[in-house]
Design a protein around this motif. Sequence first.
Motif, PDB file in Angstrom:
ATOM      1  N   GLU A  90       0.871  -1.186  -0.001  1.00 17.99           N
ATOM      2  CA  GLU A  90       0.063   0.009  -0.125  1.00 17.99           C
ATOM      3  C   GLU A  90       0.924   1.362   0.003  1.00 17.99           C
ATOM      4  OE1 GLU A  90      -2.780   0.156   3.274  1.00 17.99           O
ATOM      5  OE2 GLU A  90      -3.245  -1.887   2.697  1.00 17.99           O
ATOM      6  N   TYR A  91       2.024   1.129   0.677  1.00 20.60           N
ATOM      7  CA  TYR A  91       2.864   2.588   0.538  1.00 20.60           C
ATOM      8  C   TYR A  91       4.028   2.425  -0.698  1.00 20.60           C
ATOM      9  CZ  TYR A  91       0.880   2.619   5.402  1.00 20.60           C
ATOM     10  OH  TYR A  91       0.075   2.307   6.266  1.00 20.60           O
ATOM     11  N   LEU A  92       3.892   1.394  -1.420  1.00 22.26           N
ATOM     12  CA  LEU A  92       4.861   1.544  -2.552  1.00 22.26           C
ATOM     13  C   LEU A  92       4.113   1.929  -3.640  1.00 22.26           C
ATOM     14  CD1 LEU A  92       6.368  -2.156  -2.321  1.00 22.26           C
ATOM     15  CD2 LEU A  92       7.531   0.213  -1.652  1.00 22.26           C
ATOM     16  N   PRO A  93       4.861   2.728  -4.593  1.00 21.98           N
ATOM     17  CA  PRO A  93       4.064   3.258  -5.932  1.00 21.98           C
ATOM     18  C   PRO A  93       3.632   2.049  -6.638  1.00 21.98           C
ATOM     19  CG  PRO A  93       6.642   3.365  -5.985  1.00 21.98           C
ATOM     20  CD  PRO A  93       6.293   3.115  -4.651  1.00 21.98           C
ATOM     21  N   LYS A  94       2.589   2.423  -7.384  1.00 22.10           N
ATOM     22  CA  LYS A  94       2.298   1.299  -8.386  1.00 22.10           C
ATOM     23  C   LYS A  94       3.129   0.711  -9.257  1.00 22.10           C
ATOM     24  CE  LYS A  94      -1.760   0.754 -11.605  1.00 22.10           C
ATOM     25  NZ  LYS A  94      -0.861   0.502 -12.699  1.00 22.10           N
ATOM     26  N   PRO A  95       3.142  -0.577  -9.676  1.00 19.81           N
ATOM     27  CA  PRO A  95       4.278  -1.068 -10.449  1.00 19.81           C
ATOM     28  C   PRO A  95       3.982  -0.642 -11.703  1.00 19.81           C
ATOM     29  CG  PRO A  95       3.360  -2.801  -9.285  1.00 19.81           C
ATOM     30  CD  PRO A  95       2.772  -1.543  -8.781  1.00 19.81           C
ATOM     31  N   LEU A  96       4.954  -0.735 -12.636  1.00 16.44           N
ATOM     32  CA  LEU A  96       4.569  -0.268 -14.129  1.00 16.44           C
ATOM     33  C   LEU A  96       3.974  -1.645 -14.823  1.00 16.44           C
ATOM     34  CD1 LEU A  96       7.811   1.668 -15.118  1.00 16.44           C
ATOM     35  CD2 LEU A  96       5.496   2.548 -14.749  1.00 16.44           C
ATOM     36  N   SER A  97       3.438  -1.429 -15.966  1.00 12.58           N
ATOM     37  CA  SER A  97       2.871  -2.767 -16.659  1.00 12.58           C
ATOM     38  C   SER A  97       3.965  -3.091 -17.338  1.00 12.58           C
ATOM     39  CB  SER A  97       1.582  -2.237 -17.429  1.00 12.58           C
ATOM     40  OG  SER A  97       2.140  -1.274 -18.617  1.00 12.58           O
ATOM     41  N   SER A  98       3.910  -4.334 -18.107  1.00 15.55           N
ATOM     42  CA  SER A  98       5.256  -4.658 -18.972  1.00 15.55           C
ATOM     43  C   SER A  98       5.282  -3.767 -19.964  1.00 15.55           C
ATOM     44  CB  SER A  98       4.913  -6.322 -19.307  1.00 15.55           C
ATOM     45  OG  SER A  98       3.538  -6.301 -19.985  1.00 15.55           O
ATOM     46  N   GLU A  99       4.055  -3.381 -20.695  1.00 18.66           N
ATOM     47  CA  GLU A  99       4.143  -2.292 -22.036  1.00 18.66           C
ATOM     48  C   GLU A  99       4.961  -1.031 -21.537  1.00 18.66           C
ATOM     49  OE1 GLU A  99       1.014  -3.636 -20.989  1.00 18.66           O
ATOM     50  OE2 GLU A  99       1.200  -5.281 -22.234  1.00 18.66           O
ATOM     51  N   GLU A 100       4.449  -0.635 -20.156  1.00 16.83           N
ATOM     52  CA  GLU A 100       5.181   0.814 -19.661  1.00 16.83           C
ATOM     53  C   GLU A 100       6.492   0.627 -19.494  1.00 16.83           C
ATOM     54  OE1 GLU A 100       1.323   3.026 -17.455  1.00 16.83           O
ATOM     55  OE2 GLU A 100       2.593   1.149 -16.568  1.00 16.83           O
ATOM     56  N   LEU A 101       6.958  -0.578 -18.901  1.00 16.19           N
ATOM     57  CA  LEU A 101       8.106  -0.864 -18.630  1.00 16.19           C
ATOM     58  C   LEU A 101       9.089  -0.791 -19.868  1.00 16.19           C
ATOM     59  CD1 LEU A 101      10.549  -1.297 -16.414  1.00 16.19           C
ATOM     60  CD2 LEU A 101       9.566  -4.027 -16.500  1.00 16.19           C
ATOM     61  N   GLU A 102       8.648  -1.701 -20.691  1.00 11.23           N
ATOM     62  CA  GLU A 102       9.438  -1.787 -22.067  1.00 11.23           C
ATOM     63  C   GLU A 102       9.536  -0.493 -22.746  1.00 11.23           C
ATOM     64  OE1 GLU A 102       9.064  -4.619 -26.191  1.00 11.23           O
ATOM     65  OE2 GLU A 102       8.284  -5.295 -24.285  1.00 11.23           O
ATOM     66  N   ALA A 103       8.320   0.235 -22.846  1.00  8.45           N
ATOM     67  CA  ALA A 103       8.611   1.575 -23.452  1.00  8.45           C
ATOM     68  C   ALA A 103       9.640   2.540 -22.475  1.00  8.45           C
ATOM     69  CB  ALA A 103       7.253   2.366 -23.282  1.00  8.45           C
ATOM     70  N   ALA A 104       9.687   2.473 -21.258  1.00  5.36           N
ATOM     71  CA  ALA A 104      10.767   3.365 -20.552  1.00  5.36           C
ATOM     72  C   ALA A 104      12.258   2.659 -20.746  1.00  5.36           C
ATOM     73  CB  ALA A 104      10.456   3.048 -19.021  1.00  5.36           C
ATOM     74  N   ILE A 105      12.317   1.269 -20.901  1.00  5.98           N
ATOM     75  CA  ILE A 105      13.610   0.669 -21.373  1.00  5.98           C
ATOM     76  C   ILE A 105      14.100   0.914 -22.764  1.00  5.98           C
ATOM     77  CG2 ILE A 105      14.835  -1.454 -21.498  1.00  5.98           C
ATOM     78  CD1 ILE A 105      13.370  -2.379 -19.095  1.00  5.98           C
TER      79      ILE A 105
END
Length: 149
Positions: A90-105
């Motif tokens: 609950e205190y951690l930021p929402k993890p990125l989806s695999s699509e968002e993660l791939e775009a960031a990488i």
Amino acid sequence: MDLFETISNDIKAAMKARDKVRLETLRNIKKVFLEAKTAPGANDTLSDADAMKILQKLAKQGKESAATYTAAGRSDLAEGEVAQVRVIEEYLPKPLSSEELEAAIKAVISETGAESMKDMGKVMGVASKQLAGKAEGKAISDIVRRLLS
């Protein structure tokens, strides 16, 4: 209000609500935060970034413990660990989806000019810093490896 104060206030709320699992989890988080604050060289401060790293570590340890308990046939203990992990998340930021993660990488790869697996270390260094708290290191390295291959 920083994360340390938020946890302290939520402990009071958990006491009033008589939520044992939440209270136990929050007290454990606060204990680890206090240990980090009083560690040599910490100057009695704990930044939110350091607090997030601690929360991620606690969540990862809880998941690993739950998996170990499940493998040992102790579902009662595994359920307790999973409940604590839910409170921590609950205190951690929402993890990125695999699509968002791939775009960031992909953005990091173009930013660093990486072209092959030889550049993986360079990409991982930048990506790990940019995506800290938003994705697990293993997920980042898997995608980097796939994109550079």
